[in-house]
Design a protein around this motif. Structure first.
Motif, mmCIF file in Angstrom:
data_model
loop_
_atom_site.group_PDB
_atom_site.id
_atom_site.type_symbol
_atom_site.label_atom_id
_atom_site.label_comp_id
_atom_site.label_asym_id
_atom_site.label_seq_id
_atom_site.Cartn_x
_atom_site.Cartn_y
_atom_site.Cartn_z
ATOM 1 N N UNK A 64 1.161 -1.621 0.042
ATOM 2 C CA UNK A 64 0.157 -0.215 -0.024
ATOM 3 C C UNK A 64 1.226 1.069 0.356
ATOM 4 N N UNK A 65 2.014 1.318 1.200
ATOM 5 C CA UNK A 65 3.076 1.782 0.851
ATOM 6 C C UNK A 65 3.458 1.825 -0.536
ATOM 7 N N UNK A 66 4.099 1.467 -0.986
ATOM 8 C CA UNK A 66 5.080 1.735 -2.139
ATOM 9 C C UNK A 66 3.956 2.469 -3.843
ATOM 10 N N UNK A 67 2.360 1.759 -3.464
ATOM 11 C CA UNK A 67 1.894 2.070 -4.080
ATOM 12 C C UNK A 67 1.043 3.434 -4.352
ATOM 13 N N UNK A 68 1.203 3.948 -5.341
ATOM 14 C CA UNK A 68 0.498 5.710 -5.470
ATOM 15 C C UNK A 68 -0.425 5.727 -6.022
ATOM 16 N N UNK A 69 -1.363 6.470 -5.464
ATOM 17 C CA UNK A 69 -3.299 6.248 -6.097
ATOM 18 C C UNK A 69 -2.655 6.984 -7.675
ATOM 19 N N UNK A 70 -2.512 6.294 -8.902
ATOM 20 C CA UNK A 70 -3.154 6.933 -9.794
ATOM 21 C C UNK A 70 -2.027 6.647 -10.581
ATOM 22 N N UNK A 71 -1.585 6.032 -10.078
ATOM 23 C CA UNK A 71 -0.005 5.912 -10.439
ATOM 24 C C UNK A 71 0.275 4.135 -10.436
ATOM 25 N N UNK A 72 1.277 4.355 -12.093
ATOM 26 C CA UNK A 72 1.766 2.828 -12.337
ATOM 27 C C UNK A 72 2.716 2.496 -11.675
ATOM 28 N N UNK A 73 3.492 1.459 -11.951
ATOM 29 C CA UNK A 73 4.465 1.191 -10.865
ATOM 30 C C UNK A 73 5.361 0.166 -11.838
ATOM 31 N N UNK A 74 6.584 -0.001 -12.001
ATOM 32 C CA UNK A 74 7.621 -0.604 -13.026
ATOM 33 C C UNK A 74 9.199 -0.580 -11.321
ATOM 34 N N UNK A 75 9.188 -2.069 -12.094
ATOM 35 C CA UNK A 75 9.510 -2.685 -10.890
ATOM 36 C C UNK A 75 11.179 -3.714 -12.014
ATOM 37 N N UNK A 76 12.175 -3.267 -11.169
ATOM 38 C CA UNK A 76 13.739 -3.714 -11.769
ATOM 39 C C UNK A 76 14.320 -4.285 -10.486
ATOM 40 N N UNK A 77 14.654 -5.644 -10.195
ATOM 41 C CA UNK A 77 15.684 -6.179 -8.998
ATOM 42 C C UNK A 77 17.010 -6.884 -9.897
ATOM 43 N N UNK A 78 17.812 -6.256 -9.501
ATOM 44 C CA UNK A 78 19.105 -7.394 -9.786
ATOM 45 C C UNK A 78 20.770 -7.001 -8.782
ATOM 46 N N UNK A 79 21.355 -7.910 -8.977
ATOM 47 C CA UNK A 79 22.834 -7.825 -8.704
ATOM 48 C C UNK A 79 23.021 -6.136 -9.729
ATOM 49 N N UNK A 80 24.167 -5.824 -9.306
ATOM 50 C CA UNK A 80 24.991 -4.592 -10.394
ATOM 51 C C UNK A 80 25.948 -4.769 -11.159
#
Ligand code: ADQ
Length: 464
Positions: free
Chosen positions: A258-274
């Motif tokens: 709930x914290x990460x999702x701002x209303x009206x906004x879409x979320x792309x996520x990337x998680x990797x070792x650099x």
């Protein structure tokens, strides 16, 4: 009864923390260790590997660490500073890693240190031989230990030995640039069973055998070698999918979503070792392109990119860090407004509930490596989506792509094409999205890490 299992990997699945000269040893969580811990415990086996640097410990503390390691039934291999620099950082991570990921351009101009690679591999083989009891099954892991199976075969001719390569086996044209190509393949062929992540990597290895040794594998992928039969096979690694599904449902994770999702906004996520193989710079350019060709997404979509610091004593890794820093700065500088920043960049490891919440909060998960043995992040994402929502954008060059056709597959080198696929993912109709996610979850839940380790061990034991 299961035979006793001796696991051999470069690193032990433990973290040794040193504080005020005192050390505590903890078992690491996640990744490979979660899949191998069960057979290790069930069989009352041993795990041979490097516990990481133990600098700053006096003799008493060192003895205490050894006692704790023994209790966890691990056998530590100590590496001195030169061995870490040459065996681990240079040959393993600055030569074998780029070659296996098709990056000849990342090779140092001059490479020496193969003698240290050999002698460290021999130390691992010695440690296994010292603890070996007749009937044990030995399972060696990954590119740092390519010579160990043959070195073990010299020491214990009758041993049952398995080898699994977690990263790609490259096209022979690329592999043959290594002056040690014969001895590396001979090293692996000391095993009874050699496993790869995908059919493609197995095919490359068979081609290397053909061209180096004029050897043809049978239709069952069995190769005669030194009076023995070596079986080659494809075993795509999975994740502990049930565990991810369960942990994704906890209230701590849900609150973070709930914290990460701002209303009206879409979320792309990337998680990797650099890592330069993970395709982060082109992924950032694809997001920039999305905001340029589809300006309707400005202030309505953002990317959270987590990059875990990795191998930061190897030059190429320092360079990729600077490159990503600069790109994030440039894109944010060009597009941010007082109330919105397109790229939220986190350069550190995050706790597991944050990782799970990111997986669950994502509208679109971006997994776009330029080359990857498998890629567990793609599978962890699907395992976490108990809500059957979210879209996976996946590189066709990740091993996982062979198994996950319900992802949106992209060519990560094609920045414009990737931007269009992200747009497609963001606008995908709900029913289609859910159908695809259900199919992804079914595969990931069925082909989990337990099934992976069991299928390899069953075959190794049956071959006795
Ligand atoms: P890696 O190259 O390390 O593994 P990957 O398969 O993606 O890559 O695994 C990364 C692991 O690190 C995942 O389990 C993920 O959860 C964890 N991780 C990533 N970011 C994290 C963060 N910020 N905080 C905590 N944990 C994080 C190599 C090969 C892969 C192959 C695996 C297993 O390169 O192709 O899939 O081995 O065989």
């Amino acid at each position: 009864m299961d035979p006793r299992l001796i696991l051999v990997s470069n690193r032990l699945p433990v973290t040794v923390r040193v504080k005020d000269g005192r050390a505590t040893v903890r078992q690491s969580v996640g990744g490979l260790s979660s899949g191998l811990r069960a057979p290790h415990e069930r069989s009352g086996g041993l795990w041979v590997g490097w516990p990481g640097g133990l600098d700053g410990l006096d003799q008493d503390a060192r003895r205490d660490v050894d006692r704790q390691l023994e209790k966890l039934r691990t056998v530590p291999i100590q590496l001195d500073a030169l061995e870490v620099a040459v065996f681990y950082e240079r040959i393993s991570n600055a030569v074998l890693w780029p070659i296996c990921h098709d990056r000849i351009d990342r090779l140092p101009l001059r490479v020496d240190g193969w003698d240290v690679y050999e002698s460290v591999n021999a130390r691992y083989a010695d440690a296994v031989a010292e603890h070996y009891r007749p009937g044990d099954v030995i399972w060696v892991h990954d590119y740092q230990l390519l010579r160990v199976p043959a070195l073990l075969r010299q020491r214990i001719p009758e041993a049952r030995i398995g080898f699994f390569l977690h990263i790609p086996f490259p096209n022979p044209e690329i592999f043959f640039t290594l002056p040690t190509r014969h001895s590396l393949v001979e090293g692996v062929m000391g095993a009874d069973l050699v496993g790869f992540q995908t059919r493609r990597f197995l095919g490359h290895f068979r081609a290397a055998l053909r061209r180096l040794f004029s050897l043809e594998a049978s239709v069952e992928s069995v190769v005669p070698w030194g009076g023995r039969q070596v079986r080659l096979g494809v075993f795509p690694i999975g994740v502990d999918a049930a565990d991810f599904s369960r942990r994704a449902e906890t209230s701590a994770v849900k609150a973070k979503v709930v914290e990460y999702r701002a209303p009206g906004q879409r979320l792309l996520v990337g998680v990797d070792r650099l890592d330069y193989t993970k395709g982060i710079p082109r992924r950032l350019l694809a997001v920039e392109r999305l905001l340029t060709v589809h300006p309707e997404w400005r202030e309505r979509v953002r990317l959270i990119q987590v990059a875990v610091p990795s191998r930061d004593r190897v030059d190429a890794y320092r360079r990729i860090r600077r490159e990503v820093d600069a790109l994030v700065g440039r894109i944010n500088g060009a597009f941010a407004t007082p109330t919105w920043t397109p790229i939220h960049y986190i350069y550190r490891s995050v706790p597991s509930d944050v990782l799970l919440a990111l997986y669950r909060a994502a509208d679109v998960m971006l997994v776009t490596p330029l080359r990857d043995g498998m890629n567990l992040v793609a599978k962890e994402f699907a395992a976490s989506r108990v809500d059957e929502e979210g879209v996976l954008v996946l590189s066709e060059f990740a091993g996982a792509a062979e198994e996950l056709p319900d992802a949106l597959l992209v060519n990560p080198y094609d920045v414009d094409g990737t931007a269009e696929e992200i747009h497609r993912a963001l606008t995908m109709e709900g029913a289609v999205r859910q159908r695809r996610m259900r199919a992804l979850r079914a595969t990931v839940l069925e082909h989990d890490v337990h099934r992976w380790s069991t299928s390899i061990l069953d075959m190794l034991v049956a071959g006795a």
